[in-house]
Design a protein around this motif. Structure first.
Motif, PDB file in Angstrom:
ATOM      1  N   LEU A   1       0.855  -1.181   0.000  1.00  0.00           N
ATOM      2  CA  LEU A   1       0.000   0.000   0.000  1.00  0.00           C
ATOM      3  C   LEU A   1       0.892   1.232   0.000  1.00  0.00           C
ATOM      4  O   LEU A   1       1.792   1.347   0.832  1.00  0.00           O
ATOM      5  N   PHE A   2       0.641   2.116  -0.951  1.00  0.00           N
ATOM      6  CA  PHE A   2       1.400   3.350  -1.105  1.00  0.00           C
ATOM      7  C   PHE A   2       0.461   4.533  -0.933  1.00  0.00           C
ATOM      8  O   PHE A   2      -0.732   4.440  -1.201  1.00  0.00           O
ATOM      9  N   ARG A   3       1.024   5.649  -0.531  1.00  0.00           N
ATOM     10  CA  ARG A   3       0.287   6.918  -0.498  1.00  0.00           C
ATOM     11  C   ARG A   3       1.019   7.869  -1.428  1.00  0.00           C
ATOM     12  O   ARG A   3       2.240   7.991  -1.369  1.00  0.00           O
ATOM     13  N   THR A   4       0.263   8.543  -2.284  1.00  0.00           N
ATOM     14  CA  THR A   4       0.883   9.458  -3.238  1.00  0.00           C
ATOM     15  C   THR A   4       0.982  10.846  -2.625  1.00  0.00           C
ATOM     16  O   THR A   4       0.314  11.161  -1.635  1.00  0.00           O
ATOM     17  N   ARG A   5       1.794  11.655  -3.233  1.00  0.00           N
ATOM     18  CA  ARG A   5       1.961  13.043  -2.804  1.00  0.00           C
ATOM     19  C   ARG A   5       0.644  13.807  -2.867  1.00  0.00           C
ATOM     20  O   ARG A   5       0.414  14.738  -2.125  1.00  0.00           O
ATOM     21  N   SER A   6      -0.257  13.371  -3.744  1.00  0.00           N
ATOM     22  CA  SER A   6      -1.568  14.036  -3.891  1.00  0.00           C
ATOM     23  C   SER A   6      -2.657  13.342  -3.061  1.00  0.00           C
ATOM     24  O   SER A   6      -3.838  13.459  -3.365  1.00  0.00           O
ATOM     25  N   ASP A   7      -2.253  12.583  -2.028  1.00  0.00           N
ATOM     26  CA  ASP A   7      -3.165  11.935  -1.074  1.00  0.00           C
ATOM     27  C   ASP A   7      -4.076  10.872  -1.674  1.00  0.00           C
ATOM     28  O   ASP A   7      -5.170  10.629  -1.182  1.00  0.00           O
ATOM     29  N   LYS A   8      -3.634  10.229  -2.724  1.00  0.00           N
ATOM     30  CA  LYS A   8      -4.332   9.053  -3.254  1.00  0.00           C
ATOM     31  C   LYS A   8      -3.573   7.823  -2.759  1.00  0.00           C
ATOM     32  O   LYS A   8      -2.486   7.929  -2.191  1.00  0.00           O
ATOM     33  N   TYR A   9      -4.138   6.660  -2.991  1.00  0.00           N
ATOM     34  CA  TYR A   9      -3.500   5.406  -2.594  1.00  0.00           C
ATOM     35  C   TYR A   9      -3.249   4.551  -3.831  1.00  0.00           C
ATOM     36  O   TYR A   9      -4.067   4.525  -4.754  1.00  0.00           O
ATOM     37  N   VAL A  10      -2.121   3.862  -3.827  1.00  0.00           N
ATOM     38  CA  VAL A  10      -1.812   2.888  -4.866  1.00  0.00           C
ATOM     39  C   VAL A  10      -1.721   1.539  -4.158  1.00  0.00           C
ATOM     40  O   VAL A  10      -1.008   1.387  -3.161  1.00  0.00           O
TER      41      VAL A  10
ATOM     42  N   LYS B   1       4.520 -15.246 -11.576  1.00  0.00           N
ATOM     43  CA  LYS B   1       3.905 -14.255 -10.695  1.00  0.00           C
ATOM     44  C   LYS B   1       2.839 -13.486 -11.458  1.00  0.00           C
ATOM     45  O   LYS B   1       2.926 -13.301 -12.664  1.00  0.00           O
ATOM     46  N   HIS B   2       1.846 -13.030 -10.710  1.00  0.00           N
ATOM     47  CA  HIS B   2       0.761 -12.236 -11.273  1.00  0.00           C
ATOM     48  C   HIS B   2       0.675 -10.937 -10.473  1.00  0.00           C
ATOM     49  O   HIS B   2       0.628 -10.972  -9.242  1.00  0.00           O
ATOM     50  N   TYR B   3       0.679  -9.789 -11.162  1.00  0.00           N
ATOM     51  CA  TYR B   3       0.654  -8.483 -10.506  1.00  0.00           C
ATOM     52  C   TYR B   3      -0.626  -7.734 -10.866  1.00  0.00           C
ATOM     53  O   TYR B   3      -0.956  -7.603 -12.042  1.00  0.00           O
ATOM     54  N   GLN B   4      -1.311  -7.251  -9.830  1.00  0.00           N
ATOM     55  CA  GLN B   4      -2.472  -6.377 -10.011  1.00  0.00           C
ATOM     56  C   GLN B   4      -2.181  -5.096  -9.245  1.00  0.00           C
ATOM     57  O   GLN B   4      -1.614  -5.150  -8.142  1.00  0.00           O
ATOM     58  N   ALA B   5      -2.587  -3.970  -9.786  1.00  0.00           N
ATOM     59  CA  ALA B   5      -2.391  -2.696  -9.087  1.00  0.00           C
ATOM     60  C   ALA B   5      -3.413  -1.688  -9.587  1.00  0.00           C
ATOM     61  O   ALA B   5      -3.799  -1.721 -10.764  1.00  0.00           O
ATOM     62  N   VAL B   6      -3.830  -0.815  -8.661  1.00  0.00           N
ATOM     63  CA  VAL B   6      -4.773   0.258  -8.993  1.00  0.00           C
ATOM     64  C   VAL B   6      -4.427   1.495  -8.181  1.00  0.00           C
ATOM     65  O   VAL B   6      -3.770   1.408  -7.138  1.00  0.00           O
ATOM     66  N   THR B   7      -4.914   2.624  -8.647  1.00  0.00           N
ATOM     67  CA  THR B   7      -4.872   3.866  -7.885  1.00  0.00           C
ATOM     68  C   THR B   7      -6.298   4.157  -7.447  1.00  0.00           C
ATOM     69  O   THR B   7      -7.222   4.089  -8.262  1.00  0.00           O
ATOM     70  N   VAL B   8      -6.461   4.476  -6.153  1.00  0.00           N
ATOM     71  CA  VAL B   8      -7.794   4.761  -5.615  1.00  0.00           C
ATOM     72  C   VAL B   8      -7.749   6.061  -4.815  1.00  0.00           C
ATOM     73  O   VAL B   8      -6.680   6.510  -4.406  1.00  0.00           O
ATOM     74  N   ASP B   9      -8.922   6.626  -4.576  1.00  0.00           N
ATOM     75  CA  ASP B   9      -9.013   7.923  -3.905  1.00  0.00           C
ATOM     76  C   ASP B   9      -8.971   7.854  -2.381  1.00  0.00           C
ATOM     77  O   ASP B   9      -8.543   8.799  -1.735  1.00  0.00           O
ATOM     78  N   ASP B  10      -9.454   6.738  -1.808  1.00  0.00           N
ATOM     79  CA  ASP B  10      -9.607   6.700  -0.351  1.00  0.00           C
ATOM     80  C   ASP B  10      -9.506   5.268   0.158  1.00  0.00           C
ATOM     81  O   ASP B  10      -9.334   4.323  -0.611  1.00  0.00           O
ATOM     82  N   MET B  11      -9.664   5.123   1.493  1.00  0.00           N
ATOM     83  CA  MET B  11      -9.538   3.804   2.106  1.00  0.00           C
ATOM     84  C   MET B  11     -10.659   2.861   1.690  1.00  0.00           C
ATOM     85  O   MET B  11     -10.461   1.652   1.664  1.00  0.00           O
ATOM     86  N   ASP B  12     -11.823   3.388   1.328  1.00  0.00           N
ATOM     87  CA  ASP B  12     -12.880   2.508   0.811  1.00  0.00           C
ATOM     88  C   ASP B  12     -12.418   1.832  -0.470  1.00  0.00           C
ATOM     89  O   ASP B  12     -12.663   0.644  -0.681  1.00  0.00           O
ATOM     90  N   GLY B  13     -11.737   2.576  -1.333  1.00  0.00           N
ATOM     91  CA  GLY B  13     -11.187   2.001  -2.555  1.00  0.00           C
ATOM     92  C   GLY B  13     -10.113   0.969  -2.258  1.00  0.00           C
ATOM     93  O   GLY B  13     -10.014  -0.059  -2.930  1.00  0.00           O
ATOM     94  N   VAL B  14      -9.303   1.253  -1.235  1.00  0.00           N
ATOM     95  CA  VAL B  14      -8.269   0.292  -0.810  1.00  0.00           C
ATOM     96  C   VAL B  14      -8.931  -1.013  -0.394  1.00  0.00           C
ATOM     97  O   VAL B  14      -8.531  -2.104  -0.817  1.00  0.00           O
ATOM     98  N   ARG B  15      -9.979  -0.923   0.413  1.00  0.00           N
ATOM     99  CA  ARG B  15     -10.687  -2.122   0.897  1.00  0.00           C
ATOM    100  C   ARG B  15     -11.360  -2.867  -0.244  1.00  0.00           C
ATOM    101  O   ARG B  15     -11.404  -4.095  -0.244  1.00  0.00           O
TER     102      ARG B  15
END
Length: 143
Positions: free
Chosen positions: A85-94, A106-120
């Motif tokens: 879990l990453f936090r961006t300089r603009s307060d989003k989460y990766v 290996k299989h990699y999935q990744a997304v950028t989300v706006d808040d903790m609801d998106g993280v969950r």
């Protein structure tokens, strides 16, 4: 050919092309390890991060890795999966999930989300995700 296969087994020779699939039992018995050593404090300067994903461009941003947990095979300690879990300089989460399908694939999935609801929504609520939420100090998903 059967005699050759039997001889290989008796001599301990492995077919280098054969891989061992990761089973659901492997995941259930896995050890979960927190990797605080790979994370950065939000008080530190942001660092360029590159997050890989399959079938899409890498996500590159300035920010901090704030949580990292991995699932290790109980018998041989090989990594089966990890969540980052990453936090961006603009307060989003990766969010990134790596899963091992077999010994090498290996299989990699990744997304950028706006808040903790998106993280969950991305990570869900399995054992590894619960460890990530605890390590990151965030509330767990409601059931």
């Amino acid at each position: 050919m059967k005699l050759f296969d039997t001889l290989q087994q008796l001599l301990g020779m492995q077919d280098k092309g054969s891989l061992h699939a990761v089973t659901e039992q492997d995941h259930q018995q896995a050890l979960i390890k927190e990797r605080a050593d790979l994370c950065q404090s939000l008080d530190a300067d942001p660092v360029e991060q590159t997050v890989s994903r399959d079938n899409a461009r890498d996500i590159i941003f300035l920010g901090w890795q704030i949580a990292n947990v991995e699932e290790r095979h109980a018998k041989d300690n090989r990594r089966l999966a990890y969540l980052k879990l990453f936090r961006t300089r603009s307060d989003k989460y990766v969010c990134q999930r790596m899963t091992l399908i077999d010994d090498e694939e290996k299989h990699y999935q990744a997304v950028t989300v706006d808040d903790m609801d998106g993280v969950r929504q991305f990570f869900g609520d399995d054992r590894l995700a619960q460890a990530l939420y605890q390590f990151a100090g965030v509330a767990t998903p409601a059931h």
